[in-house]
Design a protein around this motif. Structure first.
Motif, PDB file in Angstrom:
ATOM      1  N   LEU A 191      -3.762  -6.851 -11.617  1.00 44.76           N
ATOM      2  CA  LEU A 191      -4.137  -6.823 -10.199  1.00 44.76           C
ATOM      3  C   LEU A 191      -5.350  -5.933  -9.952  1.00 44.76           C
ATOM      4  O   LEU A 191      -6.092  -6.151  -8.983  1.00 44.76           O
ATOM      5  N   GLU A 192      -5.558  -4.925 -10.790  1.00 43.07           N
ATOM      6  CA  GLU A 192      -6.760  -4.093 -10.648  1.00 43.07           C
ATOM      7  C   GLU A 192      -8.034  -4.916 -10.833  1.00 43.07           C
ATOM      8  O   GLU A 192      -9.094  -4.575 -10.285  1.00 43.07           O
ATOM      9  N   LYS A 193      -7.936  -6.005 -11.580  1.00 41.62           N
ATOM     10  CA  LYS A 193      -9.082  -6.883 -11.796  1.00 41.62           C
ATOM     11  C   LYS A 193      -9.217  -7.918 -10.683  1.00 41.62           C
ATOM     12  O   LYS A 193     -10.220  -8.634 -10.628  1.00 41.62           O
ATOM     13  N   HIS A 194      -8.220  -7.987  -9.813  1.00 47.15           N
ATOM     14  CA  HIS A 194      -8.222  -8.933  -8.692  1.00 47.15           C
ATOM     15  C   HIS A 194      -7.843  -8.178  -7.413  1.00 47.15           C
ATOM     16  O   HIS A 194      -6.744  -8.351  -6.880  1.00 47.15           O
ATOM     17  N   PRO A 195      -8.720  -7.307  -6.924  1.00 45.72           N
ATOM     18  CA  PRO A 195      -8.372  -6.438  -5.792  1.00 45.72           C
ATOM     19  C   PRO A 195      -8.066  -7.192  -4.503  1.00 45.72           C
ATOM     20  O   PRO A 195      -7.488  -6.606  -3.576  1.00 45.72           O
ATOM     21  N   ASP A 196      -8.421  -8.472  -4.422  1.00 45.09           N
ATOM     22  CA  ASP A 196      -8.101  -9.238  -3.224  1.00 45.09           C
ATOM     23  C   ASP A 196      -6.624  -9.610  -3.167  1.00 45.09           C
ATOM     24  O   ASP A 196      -6.099  -9.935  -2.098  1.00 45.09           O
ATOM     25  N   PHE A 197      -5.942  -9.544  -4.305  1.00 44.36           N
ATOM     26  CA  PHE A 197      -4.491  -9.743  -4.316  1.00 44.36           C
ATOM     27  C   PHE A 197      -3.816  -8.388  -4.215  1.00 44.36           C
ATOM     28  O   PHE A 197      -4.159  -7.455  -4.953  1.00 44.36           O
ATOM     29  N   GLN A 198      -2.852  -8.264  -3.306  1.00 41.68           N
ATOM     30  CA  GLN A 198      -2.226  -6.969  -3.060  1.00 41.68           C
ATOM     31  C   GLN A 198      -0.708  -7.083  -3.060  1.00 41.68           C
ATOM     32  O   GLN A 198      -0.144  -8.063  -2.550  1.00 41.68           O
ATOM     33  N   VAL A 199      -0.048  -6.065  -3.637  1.00 42.35           N
ATOM     34  CA  VAL A 199       1.407  -5.955  -3.555  1.00 42.35           C
ATOM     35  C   VAL A 199       1.739  -5.316  -2.215  1.00 42.35           C
ATOM     36  O   VAL A 199       1.395  -4.166  -1.967  1.00 42.35           O
ATOM     37  N   VAL A 200       2.379  -6.061  -1.333  1.00 40.74           N
ATOM     38  CA  VAL A 200       2.668  -5.566   0.019  1.00 40.74           C
ATOM     39  C   VAL A 200       4.110  -5.089   0.159  1.00 40.74           C
ATOM     40  O   VAL A 200       4.471  -4.483   1.167  1.00 40.74           O
ATOM     41  N   ALA A 201       4.950  -5.385  -0.839  1.00 41.32           N
ATOM     42  CA  ALA A 201       6.333  -4.913  -0.823  1.00 41.32           C
ATOM     43  C   ALA A 201       6.840  -4.846  -2.253  1.00 41.32           C
ATOM     44  O   ALA A 201       6.567  -5.740  -3.056  1.00 41.32           O
ATOM     45  N   LYS A 202       7.554  -3.798  -2.591  1.00 39.72           N
ATOM     46  CA  LYS A 202       8.089  -3.655  -3.942  1.00 39.72           C
ATOM     47  C   LYS A 202       9.463  -2.970  -3.915  1.00 39.72           C
ATOM     48  O   LYS A 202       9.647  -1.869  -4.433  1.00 39.72           O
ATOM     49  N   PRO A 203      10.437  -3.654  -3.307  1.00 39.75           N
ATOM     50  CA  PRO A 203      11.790  -3.086  -3.230  1.00 39.75           C
ATOM     51  C   PRO A 203      12.516  -3.176  -4.568  1.00 39.75           C
ATOM     52  O   PRO A 203      12.169  -3.987  -5.437  1.00 39.75           O
ATOM     53  N   ASP A 204      13.515  -2.324  -4.740  1.00 37.52           N
ATOM     54  CA  ASP A 204      14.356  -2.357  -5.935  1.00 37.52           C
ATOM     55  C   ASP A 204      15.612  -3.185  -5.662  1.00 37.52           C
ATOM     56  O   ASP A 204      16.145  -3.189  -4.549  1.00 37.52           O
ATOM     57  N   SER A 205      16.097  -3.856  -6.702  1.00 37.56           N
ATOM     58  CA  SER A 205      17.330  -4.630  -6.571  1.00 37.56           C
ATOM     59  C   SER A 205      18.527  -3.895  -7.153  1.00 37.56           C
ATOM     60  O   SER A 205      19.670  -4.287  -6.917  1.00 37.56           O
ATOM     61  N   ASN A 206      18.256  -2.834  -7.931  1.00 35.29           N
ATOM     62  CA  ASN A 206      19.314  -2.121  -8.649  1.00 35.29           C
ATOM     63  C   ASN A 206      20.126  -3.074  -9.516  1.00 35.29           C
ATOM     64  O   ASN A 206      21.329  -2.881  -9.721  1.00 35.29           O
ATOM     65  N   TRP A 207      19.458  -4.130  -9.996  1.00 36.65           N
ATOM     66  CA  TRP A 207      20.047  -5.102 -10.922  1.00 36.65           C
ATOM     67  C   TRP A 207      21.221  -5.854 -10.320  1.00 36.65           C
ATOM     68  O   TRP A 207      22.076  -6.373 -11.047  1.00 36.65           O
ATOM     69  N   ASP A 208      21.271  -5.909  -8.997  1.00 32.52           N
ATOM     70  CA  ASP A 208      22.366  -6.595  -8.315  1.00 32.52           C
ATOM     71  C   ASP A 208      21.834  -7.865  -7.660  1.00 32.52           C
ATOM     72  O   ASP A 208      20.865  -7.810  -6.892  1.00 32.52           O
ATOM     73  N   ALA A 209      22.476  -8.997  -7.934  1.00 31.07           N
ATOM     74  CA  ALA A 209      21.976 -10.280  -7.440  1.00 31.07           C
ATOM     75  C   ALA A 209      21.970 -10.344  -5.910  1.00 31.07           C
ATOM     76  O   ALA A 209      21.022 -10.856  -5.299  1.00 31.07           O
ATOM     77  N   THR A 210      23.016  -9.829  -5.277  1.00 31.30           N
ATOM     78  CA  THR A 210      23.077  -9.871  -3.812  1.00 31.30           C
ATOM     79  C   THR A 210      21.984  -9.010  -3.198  1.00 31.30           C
ATOM     80  O   THR A 210      21.312  -9.413  -2.251  1.00 31.30           O
ATOM     81  N   THR A 211      21.805  -7.801  -3.735  1.00 32.42           N
ATOM     82  CA  THR A 211      20.743  -6.923  -3.250  1.00 32.42           C
ATOM     83  C   THR A 211      19.386  -7.580  -3.430  1.00 32.42           C
ATOM     84  O   THR A 211      18.524  -7.518  -2.539  1.00 32.42           O
ATOM     85  N   SER A 212      19.178  -8.205  -4.576  1.00 33.60           N
ATOM     86  CA  SER A 212      17.897  -8.872  -4.838  1.00 33.60           C
ATOM     87  C   SER A 212      17.618  -9.959  -3.805  1.00 33.60           C
ATOM     88  O   SER A 212      16.499 -10.064  -3.287  1.00 33.60           O
ATOM     89  N   ARG A 213      18.626 -10.766  -3.497  1.00 30.75           N
ATOM     90  CA  ARG A 213      18.446 -11.813  -2.490  1.00 30.75           C
ATOM     91  C   ARG A 213      18.136 -11.219  -1.117  1.00 30.75           C
ATOM     92  O   ARG A 213      17.281 -11.692  -0.378  1.00 30.75           O
ATOM     93  N   ASN A 214      18.863 -10.137  -0.779  1.00 25.77           N
ATOM     94  CA  ASN A 214      18.683  -9.545   0.538  1.00 25.77           C
ATOM     95  C   ASN A 214      17.292  -8.938   0.704  1.00 25.77           C
ATOM     96  O   ASN A 214      16.649  -9.133   1.742  1.00 25.77           O
ATOM     97  N   VAL A 215      16.815  -8.205  -0.300  1.00 27.81           N
ATOM     98  CA  VAL A 215      15.510  -7.579  -0.174  1.00 27.81           C
ATOM     99  C   VAL A 215      14.408  -8.642  -0.213  1.00 27.81           C
ATOM    100  O   VAL A 215      13.351  -8.487   0.407  1.00 27.81           O
ATOM    101  N   THR A 216      14.647  -9.736  -0.936  1.00 23.37           N
ATOM    102  CA  THR A 216      13.674 -10.825  -0.954  1.00 23.37           C
ATOM    103  C   THR A 216      13.578 -11.483   0.412  1.00 23.37           C
ATOM    104  O   THR A 216      12.477 -11.761   0.925  1.00 23.37           O
TER     105      THR A 216
END
Length: 216
Positions: A191-216
Motif C-alpha cells: 500500500l505504500e506504493k499505492h498511496p491512493d488506496f487507504q486502509v480506513v478500518a482495521k478491527p480485530d476479530s479475536n479469531w472469532d467468526a461471529t465477531t469477524s462478521r459483526n465488525v465487517t
C-alpha cells in the motif's frame, strides 16, 4: 538430528498426505531411517486450542505418522488460554515422560519463549508450526506471512481497480499473533506504493467468526 529431520518432514507433509499416500521404492532407505529415528520417541502438540480445524488436522496426521514409525503422540488443549498453554509446556518439561519433540503453535511472539528455551536445554526439540516467534526454534513449519500479506494487498488493488473508492477494510485476528503482524506488514509494504488506496478500518476479530462478521 535424524529425529528432527524426520519430524520436519512429517510436518511439511501435512499439506499433502490428505491427498496421496507416499510410495517407496523397494530399496528406499527413508522408511527404515524414519522408523529408527521415531521408534519409542514421544511427540507432543500444543496448539492454541484443539477445537478448530487446523489443530485437528495437524493432530490427525502427526498422530498417524508418528505412531506408524513406532513413536507416541499426544496433545494438550490450552483452549485459547495462554497461561494454560504455558502450564502445559511447563508440565511436559518436568514430566518423567518428557517429550522428545514439542510442536508448538505460539499465540504471539514472546509468551512461550523462555519455556521453549527451557525445553531445548532439557534436550527436547522445539518445532514452531504456523506462527513464528522471537525464539530460535529447531524448525519452523508454516507460511511466509509477510509475502502472503503482499499478495493479498496486490489482489485487493487489482480487484478494486482505479474506479473504486480505494478504501480498504482490514479485519485482523489480533494485535499480538505473528501471522496477523507479519501479514499486516506485508500489506503495508504494497500500500505504500499505492498511496491512493487507504486502509480506513482495521478491527480485530479475536479469531472469532461471529465477531469477524459483526465488525465487517
Amino acid at each position: 538430528m535424524r529425529l528432527l529431520r524426520t519430524l520436519m518432514a512429517a510436518a511439511t507433509a501435512l499439506a499433502v498426505t490428505a491427498f496421496a499416500a507416499p510410495s517407496f521404492a523397494a530399496d528406499d532407505p527413508g522408511p527404515a531411517a524414519y522408523a529408527k529415528a521415531l521408534n519409542g520417541k514421544r511427540v507432543m502438540l500444543v496448539p492454541l486450542a484443539m477445537g478448530f480445524d487446523l489443530a485437528q488436522g495437524w493432530a490427525h496426521y502427526l498422530k498417524k505418522e508418528v505412531e506408524a514409525w513406532g513413536g507416541t503422540f499426544e496433545t494438550r488443549d490450552p483452549n485459547w488460554v495462554v497461561d494454560a498453554g504455558a502450564q502445559a509446556i511447563t508440565d511436559a518439561i518436568a514430566s518423567d515422560t518428557r517429550p522428545d519433540v514439542l510442536i508448538i503453535h505460539a499465540p504471539d511472539l514472546n509468551s512461550y519463549s523462555k519455556l521453549m528455551k527451557k525445553a531445548q536445554a532439557a534436550g527436547t526439540y522445539v518445532i514452531l508450526v504456523d506462527n513464528p516467534a522471537n525464539f530460535p526454534a529447531d524448525a519452523f513449519v508454516g507460511s511466509d506471512w509477510d509475502k502472503l500479506g503482499q499478495l493479498e494487498a496486490e489482489a485487493a488493488i487489482k480487484g478494486c481497480g482505479e474506479n473504486s473508492s480505494k478504501k480498504i477494510g482490514l479485519v485482523q485476528g489480533d494485535q499480538a499473533n505473528s501471522s496477523s503482524l507479519y501479514q499486516y506488514a506485508g500489506i503495508m509494504k504494497v500500500l505504500e506504493k499505492h498511496p491512493d488506496f487507504q486502509v480506513v478500518a482495521k478491527p480485530d476479530s479475536n479469531w472469532d467468526a461471529t465477531t469477524s462478521r459483526n465488525v465487517t
